[in-house]
Design a protein around this motif. Structure first.
Motif, PDB file in Angstrom:
ATOM      1  N   LEU A 151      -6.396   2.588  -1.735  1.00 57.56           N
ATOM      2  CA  LEU A 151      -5.712   2.869  -0.474  1.00 57.56           C
ATOM      3  C   LEU A 151      -4.323   3.452  -0.718  1.00 57.56           C
ATOM      4  O   LEU A 151      -3.800   4.208   0.104  1.00 57.56           O
ATOM      5  CB  LEU A 151      -5.599   1.595   0.364  1.00 57.56           C
ATOM      6  CG  LEU A 151      -6.921   0.983   0.846  1.00 57.56           C
ATOM      7  CD1 LEU A 151      -6.649  -0.302   1.622  1.00 57.56           C
ATOM      8  CD2 LEU A 151      -7.694   1.969   1.715  1.00 57.56           C
ATOM      9  N   THR A 152      -3.717   3.079  -1.844  1.00 54.57           N
ATOM     10  CA  THR A 152      -2.424   3.654  -2.216  1.00 54.57           C
ATOM     11  C   THR A 152      -2.602   5.013  -2.868  1.00 54.57           C
ATOM     12  O   THR A 152      -1.863   5.961  -2.590  1.00 54.57           O
ATOM     13  CB  THR A 152      -1.706   2.705  -3.204  1.00 54.57           C
ATOM     14  OG1 THR A 152      -1.516   1.451  -2.566  1.00 54.57           O
ATOM     15  CG2 THR A 152      -0.373   3.256  -3.637  1.00 54.57           C
ATOM     16  N   TRP A 153      -3.568   5.108  -3.728  1.00 56.48           N
ATOM     17  CA  TRP A 153      -3.837   6.324  -4.506  1.00 56.48           C
ATOM     18  C   TRP A 153      -4.281   7.472  -3.605  1.00 56.48           C
ATOM     19  O   TRP A 153      -3.963   8.629  -3.838  1.00 56.48           O
ATOM     20  CB  TRP A 153      -4.920   5.986  -5.524  1.00 56.48           C
ATOM     21  CG  TRP A 153      -5.157   6.976  -6.611  1.00 56.48           C
ATOM     22  CD1 TRP A 153      -4.262   7.400  -7.540  1.00 56.48           C
ATOM     23  CD2 TRP A 153      -6.392   7.640  -6.908  1.00 56.48           C
ATOM     24  NE1 TRP A 153      -4.852   8.286  -8.410  1.00 56.48           N
ATOM     25  CE2 TRP A 153      -6.165   8.448  -8.037  1.00 56.48           C
ATOM     26  CE3 TRP A 153      -7.666   7.617  -6.339  1.00 56.48           C
ATOM     27  CZ2 TRP A 153      -7.163   9.232  -8.605  1.00 56.48           C
ATOM     28  CZ3 TRP A 153      -8.658   8.387  -6.914  1.00 56.48           C
ATOM     29  CH2 TRP A 153      -8.404   9.195  -8.033  1.00 56.48           C
ATOM     30  N   SER A 154      -4.997   7.159  -2.552  1.00 58.56           N
ATOM     31  CA  SER A 154      -5.510   8.177  -1.633  1.00 58.56           C
ATOM     32  C   SER A 154      -5.276   7.712  -0.200  1.00 58.56           C
ATOM     33  O   SER A 154      -6.154   7.116   0.435  1.00 58.56           O
ATOM     34  CB  SER A 154      -7.011   8.402  -1.884  1.00 58.56           C
ATOM     35  OG  SER A 154      -7.497   9.443  -1.079  1.00 58.56           O
ATOM     36  N   PRO A 155      -4.064   7.933   0.346  1.00 57.43           N
ATOM     37  CA  PRO A 155      -3.743   7.444   1.687  1.00 57.43           C
ATOM     38  C   PRO A 155      -4.691   7.933   2.775  1.00 57.43           C
ATOM     39  O   PRO A 155      -4.850   7.271   3.801  1.00 57.43           O
ATOM     40  CB  PRO A 155      -2.325   7.985   1.914  1.00 57.43           C
ATOM     41  CG  PRO A 155      -1.762   8.180   0.549  1.00 57.43           C
ATOM     42  CD  PRO A 155      -2.923   8.592  -0.296  1.00 57.43           C
ATOM     43  N   SER A 156      -5.340   9.072   2.552  1.00 57.11           N
ATOM     44  CA  SER A 156      -6.243   9.596   3.578  1.00 57.11           C
ATOM     45  C   SER A 156      -7.377   8.616   3.869  1.00 57.11           C
ATOM     46  O   SER A 156      -7.867   8.546   5.004  1.00 57.11           O
ATOM     47  CB  SER A 156      -6.828  10.941   3.132  1.00 57.11           C
ATOM     48  OG  SER A 156      -7.552  10.802   1.926  1.00 57.11           O
ATOM     49  N   ILE A 157      -7.796   7.843   2.868  1.00 59.85           N
ATOM     50  CA  ILE A 157      -8.862   6.857   3.087  1.00 59.85           C
ATOM     51  C   ILE A 157      -8.384   5.792   4.068  1.00 59.85           C
ATOM     52  O   ILE A 157      -9.114   5.392   4.987  1.00 59.85           O
ATOM     53  CB  ILE A 157      -9.297   6.230   1.749  1.00 59.85           C
ATOM     54  CG1 ILE A 157      -9.926   7.303   0.855  1.00 59.85           C
ATOM     55  CG2 ILE A 157     -10.258   5.075   1.973  1.00 59.85           C
ATOM     56  CD1 ILE A 157     -10.264   6.811  -0.534  1.00 59.85           C
ATOM     57  N   LEU A 188       0.803  -1.233   0.000  1.00 51.82           N
ATOM     58  CA  LEU A 188       0.000   0.000   0.000  1.00 51.82           C
ATOM     59  C   LEU A 188       0.829   1.272   0.000  1.00 51.82           C
ATOM     60  O   LEU A 188       0.305   2.341  -0.321  1.00 51.82           O
ATOM     61  CB  LEU A 188      -0.912   0.029   1.236  1.00 51.82           C
ATOM     62  CG  LEU A 188      -1.948  -1.084   1.380  1.00 51.82           C
ATOM     63  CD1 LEU A 188      -2.848  -0.781   2.555  1.00 51.82           C
ATOM     64  CD2 LEU A 188      -2.760  -1.243   0.105  1.00 51.82           C
ATOM     65  N   ALA A 189       2.088   1.193   0.407  1.00 56.69           N
ATOM     66  CA  ALA A 189       2.863   2.417   0.594  1.00 56.69           C
ATOM     67  C   ALA A 189       4.197   2.354  -0.142  1.00 56.69           C
ATOM     68  O   ALA A 189       5.258   2.481   0.465  1.00 56.69           O
ATOM     69  CB  ALA A 189       3.086   2.661   2.087  1.00 56.69           C
ATOM     70  N   ASP A 216       4.062  11.219   0.846  1.00 57.77           N
ATOM     71  CA  ASP A 216       3.541   9.892   1.157  1.00 57.77           C
ATOM     72  C   ASP A 216       2.932   9.952   2.561  1.00 57.77           C
ATOM     73  O   ASP A 216       3.052  10.959   3.258  1.00 57.77           O
ATOM     74  CB  ASP A 216       4.621   8.814   1.055  1.00 57.77           C
ATOM     75  CG  ASP A 216       5.668   8.877   2.165  1.00 57.77           C
ATOM     76  OD1 ASP A 216       5.280   8.926   3.347  1.00 57.77           O
ATOM     77  OD2 ASP A 216       6.872   8.865   1.863  1.00 57.77           O
ATOM     78  N   ALA A 217       2.266   8.905   2.975  1.00 60.48           N
ATOM     79  CA  ALA A 217       1.547   8.937   4.256  1.00 60.48           C
ATOM     80  C   ALA A 217       2.009   7.823   5.187  1.00 60.48           C
ATOM     81  O   ALA A 217       1.309   7.491   6.141  1.00 60.48           O
ATOM     82  CB  ALA A 217       0.042   8.815   4.013  1.00 60.48           C
ATOM     83  N   VAL A 218       3.199   7.274   4.942  1.00 58.06           N
ATOM     84  CA  VAL A 218       3.661   6.127   5.711  1.00 58.06           C
ATOM     85  C   VAL A 218       3.752   6.449   7.194  1.00 58.06           C
ATOM     86  O   VAL A 218       3.404   5.628   8.046  1.00 58.06           O
ATOM     87  CB  VAL A 218       5.020   5.643   5.170  1.00 58.06           C
ATOM     88  CG1 VAL A 218       5.637   4.606   6.094  1.00 58.06           C
ATOM     89  CG2 VAL A 218       4.856   5.073   3.767  1.00 58.06           C
ATOM     90  N   LEU A 219       4.211   7.636   7.542  1.00 54.46           N
ATOM     91  CA  LEU A 219       4.463   7.977   8.945  1.00 54.46           C
ATOM     92  C   LEU A 219       3.371   8.837   9.562  1.00 54.46           C
ATOM     93  O   LEU A 219       3.491   9.248  10.716  1.00 54.46           O
ATOM     94  CB  LEU A 219       5.816   8.698   9.063  1.00 54.46           C
ATOM     95  CG  LEU A 219       7.025   7.894   8.576  1.00 54.46           C
ATOM     96  CD1 LEU A 219       8.292   8.726   8.703  1.00 54.46           C
ATOM     97  CD2 LEU A 219       7.163   6.592   9.351  1.00 54.46           C
TER      98      LEU A 219
END
Length: 664
Positions: free
Chosen positions: A603-609, A24-25, A145-148
């Motif tokens: 989930l990858t395209w829009s990490p906020s979801i 996903l990330a 990115d939204a990994v952290l």
């Protein structure tokens, strides 16, 4: 212990997290940084860019399991006589040994960690300046990115006004989505588009000031993509209409004329947005810009014309921008952020003194033996011979630790004689680049003011400065159409051998400048080793290579009929290949949790979801909506699946990799 002091090692890593999030990330331009603390000193020991190791440009292939990731880190650390057991902590990638979270500094809760890492990669290049001076900082990236992150950030791009280490944070805008849109629509890398803007004379009429006044590119809940793509598409339509019956620049194709006309306005819009950012940060405190330093970071910080415009317009004292301002510098920034928030700089200092923290040349003897059939002569460096070799020609120059970041800075370079346009054409031919691509100059720092209208230090090639008109005709190979050049200033204390070489060239020719471009083939990362450098020279017909202080003269044909290499030298891809079973198992785990493949991509395209904890059924339903109504989503899903889904494989340098398009 070093000199009786306890030594502590830390790692900061920008890798796709091993385990469930590897699917996903995915991260691109992955890198690893090693830090050492001893007493009151913090040092950057090494910064490894994974593309230099794997050969995959903008390396994006994950290490899918903690075991594979640990094996890889141990291999890197072995270069320094260390192992993962010697590391106290690891920042930046969940799932690695000794992984610790990075605490967000007070006042940064609304920003992504990705943007804060960019911001601190500039702010803390020299902690003496950070603690004692004023710095305007702007992280201007395409998308985080939204990994952290533990929640969806309100803003994407972090700005800061730091006064003697007291930081006030504020959201800023990023011009990068405009270049991202142009790069996507024109299918050219941002660097090529930046060069093309000033390479061709063609222009169109367009009120870009008014159009930019309507733009707001802060990111967050209102993503920048619609506005950015909308403006670039409007410019393209206007250019097509105005140029349909206009006389074009005959040296360029019709498409190049159009792209250049559009990019002139895109560049101007970017400049206006960057100016707005400085004015916004200045309003945070009563601080004259002439008394402050400017720090730009994120991918857009590689835009030389904007950096120079801001320095000139606002009179900043200097530029604090790392050579790896794009995502290849995330490991650097994550380490600086981790050190800062853990209190390391309360009683210790750091200064990143150069770009030369990559891998050392360790294979020269082995490379000389392997390429013996191609080698006519090997001798020690001689100043007079260097001048003769460079005059009206080109040569490879490889020395010491590799520079980090996307630009060659005199340790993995192709050098040429700046007095000859023929040399510029030859360099572009060797690199398989467009004829109009300018070649950057390296200039002796002590002579920069004699040849350029600004005498500021520019060690990382991050400005585009006007060449003095009275000397411009002596260095035609480095000139852009507008009379500027993207120069690098060369200091003897940082790069002594190359400084000796250029000084000898200056003594003989009166010109303290050499042409410089990166030592790599098309679609290949910059070379890392002596063997990779000699492979390049043999395949490209470059007759001379200076490697670690040795002059290597190559034959045009091997002495014993050895078959020449067919392309770039294969690198150490074995760390990343052979993971298909692990990857497919992770995909299946997400499918078993109830997600469709389209839902997984969403989930990858829009990490906020993902960060907001949406249930599989809701995610899948939303993905179906995008599939039915968004052609771009369907295309990106197909690319994502082909690139990293079941059945995909590691992309080597000679294979064409789909160009990533970041959409949130």
């Amino acid at each position: 212990m070093v000199d009786g002091r306890a030594v502590e090692y830390s790692l900061s890593t920008y890798l796709s997290p091993p385990g469930d999030l590897a699917v996903l990330a995915p991260r691109h331009d992955q890198s690893v940084a090693l830090w050492r603390r001893s007493g009151r000193r913090v040092e950057l020991v090494r910064l490894w860019e994974l593309e230099r190791i794997s050969g995959q440009k903008h390396h994006a292939w994950p290490l899918y399991t903690p075991r594979k990731a640990t094996e890889f880190l141990n291999a890197l650390l072995a270069e320094e006589g260390l192992s993962i057991g010697d590391i106290t902590r690891t920042w930046g990638t969940p799932g690695l040994p000794n992984s610790v979270e990075i605490d967000a500094p007070n006042g940064t809760e609304e920003f992504p960690v990705h943007s804060l890492a960019h911001l601190f990669s500039g702010l803390l290049l020299d902690t003496d300046i950070f603690k004692n001076e004023t710095v305007f900082g702007m992280a201007m990236d395409s998308a985080p990115d939204a990994v952290l992150d533990v929640r969806s950030p309100k803003f994407w791009y972090a700005g800061a006004l730091s006064v003697r280490g007291d930081i006030r944070f504020a959201p800023v805008e990023s011009p990068a989505p405009l270049y991202n849109a142009a790069s996507t629509l024109f299918r050219l890398e941002p660097g090529s588009l930046m060069a093309l803007a000033s390479a061709c004379r063609t222009s169109i009429r367009f009120d870009i000031e008014e159009a930019t006044r309507r733009l707001r590119l802060f990111g967050g809940a209102i993503t920048p993509w619609a506005a950015a793509f909308g403006l670039v598409e409007e410019l393209i339509a206007e250019a097509e209409q105005q140029l349909a019956h206009s006389e074009l620049d005959s040296g360029f194709s019709r498409e190049e004329n159009l792209r250049s006309a559009v990019m002139k306005h895109v560049q101007r819009a970017c400049d206006l947005i960057a100016i707005r950012n400085v004015e916004l940060l200045a309003a945070l405190g009563d601080v004259p810009t002439q008394d402050a330093y400017l720090s730009t970071s994120g991918g857009f910080a590689l835009n030389c014309p904007t950096n120079t415009l801001l320095l000139d317009r606002f009179g900043f004292r200097g530029l604090l921008t790392p050579p790896c301002a794009n995502d290849s510098g995330q490991a650097l920034g994550l380490g600086m952020l981790g050190l800062y928030t853990s209190g390391a700089f309360d009683d210790a200092d750091l200064r990143v003194e150069s770009a030369y923290y990559g891998s050392e040349i360790r294979d020269l003897d082995e490379a000389l033996e392997e390429f013996a059939p191609w080698i006519a002569e090997v001798s020690d460096f001689d100043e007079g011979q260097f001048v003769a070799d460079l005059s009206d020609g080109v040569l490879a120059w490889v020395d010491g630790a590799a520079e980090f970041g996307p630009r060659a800075l005199g340790h993995r370079s192709l050098l040429g004689d700046p007095r000859s346009v023929k040399v510029k054409d030859l360099l572009n031919e060797v690199k398989q680049r467009q004829w109009w691509r300018p070649v950057a100059p390296i200039v002796l720092a002590e002579h920069v003011g004699d040849w350029f209208e600004q005498d500021r230090s520019s060690p990382y090639m991050l400005e585009a400065v006007r060449v003095r008109p009275e000397v411009a005709d002596r260095v035609p190979a480095i000139l852009h159409l507008d009379g500027t050049a993207r120069h690098q200033t060369l200091d003897a204390s940082v790069n002594p051998l190359l400084h000796r070489a250029v000084t000898a060239f200056h003594r003989e020719t009166g010109v303290p400048i050499v042409c410089n471009t990166s030592l790599n083939d098309k679609a290949e990362p910059v070379v890392n080793t002596a063997a990779e450098a000699l492979t390049f020279c043999v395949t490209k017909g470059v007759r001379l290579a200076y490697v670690a202080g040795r002059r290597i003269e190559l034959r045009t044909e091997p002495a014993d009929g050895t078959v020449p290499p067919s392309g770039p030298r294969p690198r150490e891809a074995g760390y990343f290949t052979g993971q298909e079973e692990d990857r497919d198992a992770l995909w299946q785990k997400w499918r078993d949790a109830g997600y469709t493949d389209a839902g997984i991509f969403l989930l990858t395209w829009s990490p906020s979801i993902r960060l907001n904890g949406a249930k599989p059924a809701m995610v899948n339903k939303l993905a179906e909506h995008y599939m039915a109504n968004d052609e771009n989503f369907a295309h990106l899903l197909k690319t994502f699946h082909a690139e990293s889904g079941p059945g995909s494989h590691f992309v080597r340098p000679d294979e064409k990799r789909p160009r990533p398009v970041i959409v949130e």
